[in-house]
Design an enzyme around this catalytic site. Structure first.
Site, PDB file in Angstrom:
ATOM      1  N   CYS A  17       0.838  -1.207   0.000  1.00 14.32           N
ATOM      2  CA  CYS A  17       0.000   0.000   0.000  1.00 14.32           C
ATOM      3  C   CYS A  17       0.875   1.261   0.000  1.00 14.32           C
ATOM      4  CB  CYS A  17      -0.979  -0.016   1.169  1.00 14.32           C
ATOM      5  SG  CYS A  17      -2.373   1.119   0.941  1.00 14.32           S
ATOM      6  N   HIS A  71      -3.634  -5.207   0.550  1.00 10.47           N
ATOM      7  CA  HIS A  71      -3.077  -5.695   1.818  1.00 10.47           C
ATOM      8  C   HIS A  71      -3.147  -7.225   1.875  1.00 10.47           C
ATOM      9  CE1 HIS A  71      -2.568  -1.877   4.050  1.00 10.47           C
ATOM     10  NE2 HIS A  71      -3.539  -1.456   3.258  1.00 10.47           N
ATOM     11  N   GLU A 127      -1.840  -9.107   4.077  1.00  8.91           N
ATOM     12  CA  GLU A 127      -1.836  -9.564   5.469  1.00  8.91           C
ATOM     13  C   GLU A 127      -3.223  -9.684   6.074  1.00  8.91           C
ATOM     14  OE1 GLU A 127      -1.361  -5.019   5.776  1.00  8.91           O
ATOM     15  OE2 GLU A 127      -0.974  -6.634   4.361  1.00  8.91           O
ATOM     16  N   GLY A 179      -1.417 -14.982  37.454  1.00  7.39           N
ATOM     17  CA  GLY A 179      -2.322 -16.082  37.153  1.00  7.39           C
ATOM     18  C   GLY A 179      -2.631 -16.187  35.676  1.00  7.39           C
ATOM     19  N   GLY A 180      -2.209 -15.193  34.897  1.00 10.15           N
ATOM     20  CA  GLY A 180      -2.454 -15.189  33.462  1.00 10.15           C
ATOM     21  C   GLY A 180      -1.402 -15.954  32.688  1.00 10.15           C
ATOM     22  N   VAL A 181      -1.625 -16.074  31.377  1.00 16.10           N
ATOM     23  CA  VAL A 181      -0.734 -16.867  30.529  1.00 16.10           C
ATOM     24  C   VAL A 181       0.653 -16.239  30.424  1.00 16.10           C
ATOM     25  CG1 VAL A 181      -0.384 -17.766  28.201  1.00 16.10           C
ATOM     26  CG2 VAL A 181      -2.662 -17.783  29.190  1.00 16.10           C
ATOM     27  N   ASP A 182       0.715 -14.917  30.212  1.00 10.53           N
ATOM     28  CA  ASP A 182       2.005 -14.271  29.964  1.00 10.53           C
ATOM     29  C   ASP A 182       2.969 -14.450  31.141  1.00 10.53           C
ATOM     30  OD1 ASP A 182       0.808 -13.452  27.637  1.00 10.53           O
ATOM     31  OD2 ASP A 182       0.505 -11.386  28.269  1.00 10.53           O
ATOM     32  N   SER A 183       2.514 -14.078  32.338  1.00 11.57           N
ATOM     33  CA  SER A 183       3.418 -14.183  33.484  1.00 11.57           C
ATOM     34  C   SER A 183       3.723 -15.637  33.817  1.00 11.57           C
ATOM     35  CB  SER A 183       2.834 -13.456  34.702  1.00 11.57           C
ATOM     36  OG  SER A 183       1.665 -14.089  35.180  1.00 11.57           O
TER      37      SER A 183
END
Length: 508
Positions: free
Chosen positions: A78, A166, A168, A221-225
């Protein structure tokens, strides 16, 4: 040495999507602002992103193409394509009319490697105001649509390409194939960016970086940490000290349940009950941003106190992921604050610790794949995202302990219902919102005047965009009935059918 890809960002809303598509091909890439081309990143091909700007503006972004090797493959998308045309002497016309939406390739050069295995009349997604009118003399048109003559081109005797559309975006049906053709077949980038390889290299890097020093990490308690904790634990063992703070704004029984899960993983973890400190800091506050700041400040105070009780800590680990990094370094300076929650820049000056962010190169979906590679239990791996301020931003207006207990019960019924009816894994994020309104109801022979809640469930891949989930009416009816019959203080349940954009996932 791996051959990686550089994406130059001109401010497009789709830039992160380009990177995620490239990563799907197991190719490592990084996004950098067009005016901050890195010296220390080993890349062998470049993609120029789209932009909200026109190439004909006086202040249009101008990358330094001379920074790249003459033989380096380049793909302009683009704005990136329009810039290549104008830079090499072609004509790009500006228009007040914007072409936005689906189109089809009425022609493309089947012999050009960029279009290998692309289907005839392939659908593509347009989003542009400027149009490429005349290509420079050494450019070749390789695709058109009914309305756009120069939908794609390449430069003679080079590996430089441009696409007006685009690839993507999901609506470009052969978009990933076109990106694969450029990234893998034309640019020969390395396809060794896999979860297993990331785990191996990360553990090695952490060992080299940290050695025998101690690291402290705040678990949520989340996925990332959780994934960050497992990576660090595999690298340095008990030299990782995890702190899990109960801010009183977690889901029902979450503090006890998650603490047991972490202990079963062998993590060196301490649970801290700080509910009263958070409640006190939130007293009398109704403004959403002030609530977030009060919660954030109290967390830092509690975390700092607990971290200081551990002797000789040198490092602070954070679960920062790649979108946090990208959004903190925008093309034109800091972006407008929508809400305060990212880890980036969140460390107070008085915490004299070095930072380690083992997930800072990953998108959210990649974090989950790395978690699966680490054999993180599914109860944690498949958990819905949960906001850092917790139920504090799901209670509209002032927070009280009684409101928290009511919302915890409502949320518990809703989330357990999703699991019971096998809908949980079809939903990206769900929760309940305590509304600052009361309404008339009838229970038995009595007239009531009690609180209302809204249920929210969305589908998404990364939270950047989201659509409301079309949950079965029978399910919603049963959950509404359970809530009203079992949660004292609630006599009305609503369901939020707003998508993002224009709404956000959370209400505050």
């Amino acid at each position: 040495m791996s051959k990686n890809l550089l994406i130059l960002d001109f401010g497009s809303q789709y830039t992160q999507l380009i990177a995620r598509r490239v990563r799907e091909l197991n190719v490592y890439c990084e996004i950098h602002p067009y005016n901050k081309i890195p010296d220390n990143f080993n890349f062998s091909a470049v993609i120029l992103s789209g932009s909200p700007c026109s190439v004909n503006q006086n202040d249009a972004p101008h990358p330094k193409l001379e920074s790249f090797n003459e033989t380096m493959p380049i793909l302009g998308i683009c704005y990136g394509a329009q810039y290549l045309v104008k830079h090499f002497g072609g004509v790009v016309e500006s228009s007040n009319k914007r072409e936005y939406g689906r189109a089809n390739l009425s022609f493309f050069d089947i012999k050009n490697p960029l279009f290998d295995n692309v289907k005839s009349n392939s659908q593509v997604w347009m989003s542009h105001g400027d149009t490429i009118k005349n290509l420079p003399s050494n450019f070749n048109k390789i695709a058109s649509t009914t309305d756009i003559e120069n939908a794609a081109f390449y430069i003679n005797e080079s590996n430089i390409y441009g696409l007006q559309f685009h690839p993507e975006v999901f609506h470009s049906t052969d978009g990933l194939q076109i990106i694969n053709n450029f990234v893998v077949n034309i640019s020969h980038c390395s396809t060794d960016w896999t979860p297993d390889s990331f785990v191996d290299s990360s553990i090695s890097n952490i060992k080299n970086q940290v050695g025998h020093q101690k690291v402290v990490l705040g678990l949520s308690g989340g996925v990332d940490s959780s994934v960050a904790a497992l990576l660090l634990h595999k690298a340095i063992g008990d030299n990782l000290h995890c702190i899990f703070v109960d801010n009183g704004l977690l889901r029902k029984n979450e503090f006890e349940d998650v603490l047991k899960q972490y202990e079963s993983l062998g993590l060196n973890i301490k649970g801290v009950d700080a509910k009263e400190e958070f409640y006190k800091s939130l007293s009398g506050i109704s403004d959403p941003e002030l609530k977030r700041k009060a919660i954030g400040k109290t967390f830092i105070d509690v975390f700092d106190r607990e971290a200081n009780s551990i002797k000789d800590v040198d490092w602070l680990a954070q679960g920062t992921i790649y979108p946090d990094i990208i959004e903190s370094v925008s093309v034109n300076g800091p972006s407008v604050t929508i809400k305060s929650h990212h880890n980036v820049g969140g460390l107070p000056d008085y915490m004299k610790l070095k930072i380690i962010e083992p997930l800072k190169s990953l998108f959210k979906d990649e974090v989950r794949r790395v978690g699966a590679s680490l054999e993180l239990p599914k109860q944690i791996l498949n958990r819905h995202p949960f906001p850092g301020p917790g139920l504090g931003i799901r209670i509209l207006g002032e927070i009280t302990e009684s409101k928290i207990k009511i919302l915890q019960e409502v949320d518990h019924i809703f989330i357990n219902g999703l699991k019971e009816f096998k809908l949980y894994d079809d939903v990206w994020q769900a929760g309940a919102i305590f509304l600052p309104v009361q309404s008339v109801g009838v229970m038995g022979d009595e007239r009531t005047y009690e609180n209302a809640v809204a249920l929210r469930a969305v589908s998404s891949s990364d939270g950047m965009t989201a659509d409301w989930c079309h949950l079965p009416h029978e399910f919603l009816a049963k959950i509404s009935n359970r809530i009203i019959n079992n949660v004292k203080g609630i006599n009305r349940v609503t369901y939020d059918i707003s998508s993002k954009p224009p709404a956000t996932i959370e209400w505050e």
